[in-house]
Write an enzyme that holds these catalytic residues in place. Structure first.
Site, PDB file in Angstrom:
ATOM      1  N   SER A  32       0.814  -1.222   0.000  1.00 13.26           N
ATOM      2  CA  SER A  32       0.000   0.000   0.000  1.00 13.26           C
ATOM      3  C   SER A  32       0.848   1.273   0.000  1.00 13.26           C
ATOM      4  O   SER A  32       0.460   2.281  -0.593  1.00 13.26           O
ATOM      5  CB  SER A  32      -0.944   0.000   1.208  1.00 13.26           C
ATOM      6  N   ASP A  39       1.629   0.282   8.092  1.00 18.01           N
ATOM      7  CA  ASP A  39       3.024  -0.145   8.107  1.00 18.01           C
ATOM      8  C   ASP A  39       3.666   0.063   6.736  1.00 18.01           C
ATOM      9  O   ASP A  39       3.005   0.436   5.764  1.00 18.01           O
ATOM     10  CB  ASP A  39       3.148  -1.606   8.546  1.00 18.01           C
ATOM     11  N   ASP A  47       5.937  -1.944   3.882  1.00 13.92           N
ATOM     12  CA  ASP A  47       6.529  -3.172   3.353  1.00 13.92           C
ATOM     13  C   ASP A  47       7.693  -2.768   2.463  1.00 13.92           C
ATOM     14  O   ASP A  47       7.533  -1.907   1.586  1.00 13.92           O
ATOM     15  CB  ASP A  47       5.505  -3.972   2.542  1.00 13.92           C
ATOM     16  N   ASP A  88       8.042  -4.050   7.712  1.00 17.20           N
ATOM     17  CA  ASP A  88       8.311  -5.449   7.379  1.00 17.20           C
ATOM     18  C   ASP A  88       9.347  -5.474   6.266  1.00 17.20           C
ATOM     19  O   ASP A  88       9.108  -4.944   5.167  1.00 17.20           O
ATOM     20  CB  ASP A  88       7.039  -6.160   6.914  1.00 17.20           C
ATOM     21  N   LYS A  97     -10.863   0.250  -0.303  1.00 17.80           N
ATOM     22  CA  LYS A  97     -10.235  -0.295   0.906  1.00 17.80           C
ATOM     23  C   LYS A  97     -10.981   0.146   2.162  1.00 17.80           C
ATOM     24  O   LYS A  97     -11.201  -0.649   3.080  1.00 17.80           O
ATOM     25  CB  LYS A  97      -8.774   0.153   0.979  1.00 17.80           C
ATOM     26  N   TYR A 101     -11.875  -7.293   4.814  1.00 16.39           N
ATOM     27  CA  TYR A 101     -10.507  -6.968   4.392  1.00 16.39           C
ATOM     28  C   TYR A 101      -9.537  -7.829   5.194  1.00 16.39           C
ATOM     29  O   TYR A 101      -9.087  -7.458   6.261  1.00 16.39           O
ATOM     30  CB  TYR A 101     -10.225  -5.481   4.640  1.00 16.39           C
TER      31      TYR A 101
END
Length: 535
Positions: A87, A98, A100, A152, A213, A222
């Site tokens: 995202s 968060d 990624d 992450d 979303k 979701y």
């Protein structure tokens, strides 16, 4: 000749009319009231953390080269790069979301070094908290919090001695003859970058995806892990709508999203592009070749090699729930077009407890070791869909719906965690139901205990329990976040919590006698959007 996006030509190339632009402004105003956008300070903080992380990674690469006695000329040019994906890279991350990120290093390194040496370097940073290396995961990852931002990190090695800044990871040769764990790590970035390149208007795509979303989170659908759809699946679906309505404004894209997918005939797959099947001996979604792929109920296919189905966890129950919610969205959008409804009605939160007469309450855990508790919660959450699958095979169960957020136990037993599954039963006798479902409960409990022991995270103080209750037997004290002063609440918006933090809210349950809504039947779909997609 104008460029065509996707597998087919557009359904409509009409330009927006004034009414479409007015509806888009109303949609944007409604979305802002849900407080999902970052402000400038938060955005700059996120960018600063990302740059600092990349600088640290490059420093580590040079240090590891020196330790390995790599020639100085190679060390100086080793480079190193971190690619955001998910995202954050798509530009649709919500407040507090968060990051990624894919860390790419030269091929002469060992993967192990990333999870040991770089892990140690990260852990030594005063800004880093809650760091954990999970090497045994399907996609090995380091998770951490950097100045409050959850990150992450996955790692992949490039088959070359240096990693230049202008590296194009969409070249399929990148994944040739490399470790499968590196292929999986590359996949996250390659898919999200390809999505962005396959839509005609990135800005409109981003706003439409934000709307979808938000809707999916408000409606409790979701979650890829629990058998619904995750961020990548929703992104591919929205991208497909953008391809066939290339000039449409955001409100039109959202309306068309619900119209098209309310008519979709599953399991015809959703695809953005014909992915070249390279002969690299990698897993590739192809129902003509792989018998297991023919069993997928709702295939949504990634647009990068090797193509995969992002919705492999969808079950009979979750497909029914997704279809029902999409039909609801379509009905509301029709009323919005007729000026009989407002956009806030689309984003109303679903009342999970009012919808289902029976609810499974599971799993009650008492864990004294904090690290084990975190791992056990993750283990149970990742396996709940197995319990749902078992329940679906039971003749008494018509539908099983997992609430996507875990609930804390009673405040006097704050070491407990609960998940709830709403049930639609084909029987009125609750005692018969209890007896008939006990076998499913016992099987699930045994699976969790066995996996916990094999992963060395089993705790003697852990207890697991599953109970089938009527909804009036579940009583919670309401705990709702107060609205922020800057927020303007839409009339139908109940308890405006952050879209990523809805699970922290508790609901007070009263005695109700309403029955769950019934599944709406599918109609036929316009053939132009999926011409012979199985070929």
């Amino acid at each position: 000749m104008p460029k065509t996006y996707g597998l087919t030509g557009p359904i409509s190339e009409d330009l927006p009319e004034e009414e479409n632009l007015i509806q888009t402004r109303k949609l944007l105003d409604t979305m802002k009231s849900y407080n999902v956008y970052e402000n400038n300070l938060e955005f700059e903080h996120r960018e600063r953390v990302f740059r600092r992380l990349e600088s640290l990674f490059r420093d580590w690469l040079k240090e590891i080269c020196i330790e390995m006695n790599v020639p100085e000329v190679v060390t100086e040019k080793v480079g190193g790069k971190i690619f955001p994906f998910g995202s954050y890279h798509l530009g649709v991350h919500s407040k507090g979301a968060d990051i990624d990120a894919l860390c790419v290093g030269p091929g002469f390194l060992e993967r192990k070094a990333f999870f040991t040496s770089f892990f140690a370097k990260l852990k030594a940073q005063k800004e880093v908290k809650d760091i954990q290396a999970i090497e045994e995961a399907y996609v090995p990852v380091i998770t951490l919090s950097w100045e409050g931002i959850q990150i992450d990190l996955v790692f992949a090695l490039l088959s070359r001695r240096s990693v230049p800044d202008n590296l194009d990871l969409l070249n399929n040769s990148i994944v040739k003859d490399i470790d499968i764990r590196c292929v999986r790590s590359f996949n996250g970035y390659r898919v999200t970058e390809q999505i962005l390149r396959l839509v005609p208007n990135v800005l409109n795509f981003r706003v439409a995806l934000r709307a979808i979303k938000l809707w999916a989170k408000q409606r409790n659908i979701y979650s890829n892990k629990l058998g619904f759809l995750g961020g990548v699946s929703w992104a591919i679906m929205v991208a497909r709508i953008c391809q066939v309505y290339p000039n449409a404004t955001t409100s039109t894209l959202v309306i068309k999203f619900f119209k098209i997918f309310s008519m979709w005939v599953w399991p015809i797959p959703i695809r953005l592009i014909e992915v070249e099947k390279c002969n690299y001996n990698l897993p590739f979604w192809d129902p003509k070749v792989n018998q297991s792929d023919r069993c997928h109920l709702m295939p949504i296919i990634t647009p990068a090699y090797p193509q995969q189905n992002t919705s492999v966890n969808v079950s009979r129950s979750t497909l029914a729930i997704l279809n029902e919610e999409i039909h609801r969205g379509h009905a509301i959008c029709q009323e919005i077009e007729q000026k009989k409804a407002k956009w806030s009605e689309l984003f109303e939160q679903t009342d999970f407890f009012q919808k289902y007469q029976y609810v499974l309450r599971h799993v009650k855990m008492k864990i004294d070791i904090a690290t084990h508790r975190t791992q056990l919660v993750g283990l149970v959450e990742s396996k709940i869909r197995l319990l749902v699958s078992t329940l679906e095979r039971n003749e008494l169960v018509s539908l099983a719906h997992v609430h996507p957020h875990a609930f804390p136990g009673h405040r006097k037993a704050n070491k407990n965690t609960m998940w709830l599954i709403g049930l639609v039963l084909n029987v009125k006798d609750s005692e018969r139901c209890k007896i008939n479902l006990e076998c499913s409960f016992e099987t699930f409990t045994n699976i969790i205990n066995s996996l916990a022991r094999s992963s060395d995270i089993y705790d003697e103080g852990m207890s697991l329990s599953v109970a089938c209750l009527r909804r009036e037997d579940l009583i919670y004290e309401p705990q709702q976040r107060a609205p922020q002063p800057s927020e303007t609440l839409p009339p139908c918006h109940v308890s405006p919590v952050s879209a990523d933090k809805q699970g922290t809210k508790k609901r007070e349950l009263l005695h109700r006698s309403e029955t769950p809504s019934k599944k709406i039947k599918d109609d036929k779909v316009c053939s132009i959007i999926h011409p012979n997609c199985m070929s």
